[in-house]
Design a protein around this motif. Structure first.
Motif, PDB file in Angstrom:
ATOM      1  N   ALA A  42      13.477 -16.108  43.255  1.00 59.17           N
ATOM      2  CA  ALA A  42      12.994 -16.408  44.761  1.00 59.17           C
ATOM      3  C   ALA A  42      12.641 -15.064  45.552  1.00 59.17           C
ATOM      4  O   ALA A  42      12.998 -14.073  44.947  1.00 59.17           O
ATOM      5  N   LEU A  90       4.698  -9.616  48.017  1.00 60.57           N
ATOM      6  CA  LEU A  90       3.978 -10.880  48.837  1.00 60.57           C
ATOM      7  C   LEU A  90       3.995 -10.407  50.157  1.00 60.57           C
ATOM      8  O   LEU A  90       5.181 -10.168  51.021  1.00 60.57           O
ATOM      9  N   GLN A 101       5.064 -20.279  56.964  1.00 57.90           N
ATOM     10  CA  GLN A 101       4.644 -19.111  56.325  1.00 57.90           C
ATOM     11  C   GLN A 101       3.473 -19.370  55.371  1.00 57.90           C
ATOM     12  O   GLN A 101       3.678 -19.827  54.527  1.00 57.90           O
ATOM     13  N   PHE A 103       1.102 -17.421  52.706  1.00 56.76           N
ATOM     14  CA  PHE A 103       1.320 -16.258  51.602  1.00 56.76           C
ATOM     15  C   PHE A 103      -0.024 -15.756  51.401  1.00 56.76           C
ATOM     16  O   PHE A 103      -1.055 -16.660  50.938  1.00 56.76           O
ATOM     17  N   GLY A 104      -0.232 -14.426  50.994  1.00 58.05           N
ATOM     18  CA  GLY A 104      -1.396 -14.237  50.296  1.00 58.05           C
ATOM     19  C   GLY A 104      -0.806 -14.236  48.738  1.00 58.05           C
ATOM     20  O   GLY A 104       0.011 -14.585  48.312  1.00 58.05           O
ATOM     21  N   PRO A 105      -2.142 -13.559  48.012  1.00 52.14           N
ATOM     22  CA  PRO A 105      -2.003 -13.918  46.539  1.00 52.14           C
ATOM     23  C   PRO A 105      -1.020 -12.948  45.773  1.00 52.14           C
ATOM     24  O   PRO A 105      -0.560 -13.370  44.742  1.00 52.14           O
ATOM     25  N   GLY A 106      -0.391 -11.862  46.358  1.00 50.09           N
ATOM     26  CA  GLY A 106       0.447 -10.992  45.953  1.00 50.09           C
ATOM     27  C   GLY A 106      -0.386  -9.502  45.245  1.00 50.09           C
ATOM     28  O   GLY A 106      -1.489  -9.773  44.958  1.00 50.09           O
TER      29      GLY A 106
ATOM     30  N   PHE B  34      11.300 -26.647  53.911  1.00 46.66           N
ATOM     31  CA  PHE B  34       9.906 -26.474  53.498  1.00 46.66           C
ATOM     32  C   PHE B  34       9.989 -26.270  52.004  1.00 46.66           C
ATOM     33  O   PHE B  34      10.828 -26.165  51.253  1.00 46.66           O
ATOM     34  N   TYR B  36       7.572 -24.789  48.701  1.00 47.45           N
ATOM     35  CA  TYR B  36       6.269 -24.061  48.393  1.00 47.45           C
ATOM     36  C   TYR B  36       6.142 -24.332  46.960  1.00 47.45           C
ATOM     37  O   TYR B  36       7.033 -24.490  46.031  1.00 47.45           O
ATOM     38  N   GLN B  38       4.338 -22.219  43.530  1.00 44.67           N
ATOM     39  CA  GLN B  38       3.786 -20.851  42.847  1.00 44.67           C
ATOM     40  C   GLN B  38       3.245 -21.040  41.307  1.00 44.67           C
ATOM     41  O   GLN B  38       4.138 -21.400  40.647  1.00 44.67           O
ATOM     42  N   GLY B  43       0.470 -16.115  44.889  1.00 43.76           N
ATOM     43  CA  GLY B  43       1.486 -16.100  45.760  1.00 43.76           C
ATOM     44  C   GLY B  43       1.928 -17.638  45.933  1.00 43.76           C
ATOM     45  O   GLY B  43       1.491 -18.540  45.253  1.00 43.76           O
ATOM     46  N   LEU B  44       2.768 -17.697  46.949  1.00 40.66           N
ATOM     47  CA  LEU B  44       3.267 -19.036  47.118  1.00 40.66           C
ATOM     48  C   LEU B  44       2.360 -20.018  48.160  1.00 40.66           C
ATOM     49  O   LEU B  44       1.639 -19.591  48.954  1.00 40.66           O
ATOM     50  N   PHE B  46       2.103 -23.237  50.403  1.00 44.79           N
ATOM     51  CA  PHE B  46       2.787 -24.227  51.248  1.00 44.79           C
ATOM     52  C   PHE B  46       2.487 -25.775  50.873  1.00 44.79           C
ATOM     53  O   PHE B  46       1.299 -26.100  50.702  1.00 44.79           O
ATOM     54  N   LYS B  49       6.682 -29.618  55.034  1.00 46.22           N
ATOM     55  CA  LYS B  49       7.850 -29.314  55.734  1.00 46.22           C
ATOM     56  C   LYS B  49       8.332 -30.492  56.487  1.00 46.22           C
ATOM     57  O   LYS B  49       7.620 -31.341  56.707  1.00 46.22           O
ATOM     58  N   LEU B  88       5.988 -23.306  39.265  1.00 47.43           N
ATOM     59  CA  LEU B  88       7.433 -22.894  39.849  1.00 47.43           C
ATOM     60  C   LEU B  88       7.415 -23.446  41.487  1.00 47.43           C
ATOM     61  O   LEU B  88       6.348 -23.241  42.318  1.00 47.43           O
ATOM     62  N   PHE B  90       9.680 -23.910  45.213  1.00 44.31           N
ATOM     63  CA  PHE B  90      10.692 -23.367  45.809  1.00 44.31           C
ATOM     64  C   PHE B  90      11.181 -24.221  46.936  1.00 44.31           C
ATOM     65  O   PHE B  90      10.109 -24.473  47.754  1.00 44.31           O
ATOM     66  N   TRP B 106      16.000 -18.990  50.514  1.00 45.96           N
ATOM     67  CA  TRP B 106      15.065 -19.865  49.614  1.00 45.96           C
ATOM     68  C   TRP B 106      15.955 -20.190  48.472  1.00 45.96           C
ATOM     69  O   TRP B 106      16.850 -19.589  48.213  1.00 45.96           O
ATOM     70  N   GLY B 107      15.633 -21.358  47.850  1.00 48.40           N
ATOM     71  CA  GLY B 107      16.440 -21.891  46.709  1.00 48.40           C
ATOM     72  C   GLY B 107      15.684 -20.798  45.557  1.00 48.40           C
ATOM     73  O   GLY B 107      15.049 -20.024  45.801  1.00 48.40           O
TER      74      GLY B 107
END
Lengths: 112, 116
Positions: A42, A90, A101, A103-106, B34, B36, B38, B43-44, B46, B49, B88, B90, B106-107
């Motif tokens: 996580a 991230l 939120q 997120f960007g690609p990291g 929420f 998400y 990945q 990145g995650l 969305f 929600k 993945l 979340f 987060w889980g």
């Protein structure tokens, strides 16, 4: 398209050599976050800015610092990277802290 | 203290079959929930929600989730899985109050594998 951009996508640094990761956003969001994520775990929140107000998590090491010079940009500085700091970093933004939120690609950081 | 549990580390499903990824939560008051996704080295993203209103929430890529207050659950579902859904997932929860320092809890994530 409005988005969250992170540069670089991959960063290699040496043990103890300072490194800066960059995040920018075109969403005009008030809040910007930095997360650390290791090995499909996580995400772990390091800190966030609400506008210019900096909010540090209690367990974020002093080795990690952040700057937000304006609404669009936020930087993560790792002053002396250790091997344990190798991770995906991230960046995320949201309109306020109750909102979704994005997120960007990291940036994947490798420490040699 | 608020918390999120994803009881399955991994879910395997055949392409075309329905999928469910489970999430339960513990929070005082009404939760913001929420989901998400990945993909590897990304990145995650969305998905959807729940804040208030209809208990069935529809999101991106054909996913939906059902908020069940009595069971404190927010399971993610899709009627027909695609191989490209392998990723993945979340689940996250936020308290709806507590000023500007609210953060997501987060889980641990569930790895979904959809087999051709």
């Amino acid at each position: 398209d409005a988005m969250v951009i992170q540069n670089p996508r991959y960063q290699v640094t040496q043990f103890g050599k300072p490194v800066t990761l960059s995040c920018s956003q075109t969403l005009n969001h008030n809040v910007m976050y930095w997360y650390q994520q290791k090995s499909s775990q996580a995400p772990k929140l390091l800190f966030h800015y609400y506008d210019k107000d900096f909010n540090n998590e209690a367990d974020t090491p002093d080795n990690f610092q952040s700057r937000r010079p304006n609404t669009s940009f936020c930087f993560l500085d790792i002053r002396s990277p250790g091997l344990g700091d190798a991770a995906m970093y991230l960046c995320a933004t949201s309109r306020d802290t109750a909102d979704t939120q994005y997120f960007g690609p990291g940036t994947r950081l490798t420490v040699l | 203290a608020q918390s999120v549990a994803q009881p399955e580390d991994q879910v395997n499903v055949a392409e075309g079959n329905p999928l469910t990824v489970k999430c339960t939560y513990s929070v005082s008051g009404n939760p913001y929930l929420f989901w998400y996704v990945q993909y590897p080295n990304r990145g995650l993203q969305f998905l959807l929600k729940y804040i208030t209103g209809d208990n069935l929430v529809k999101g991106s890529y054909g996913f939906e989730a059902e908020f069940n207050k009595s069971q404190t659950s927010f399971h993610l579902k899709k009627p027909s899985a695609l191989v490209s859904d392998s990723a993945l997932y979340f689940c996250a929860v936020r308290e709806p109050w507590a000023g500007n320092n609210r953060k997501l809890i987060w889980g641990l994530g569930t790895s979904l594998a959809v087999n051709p």
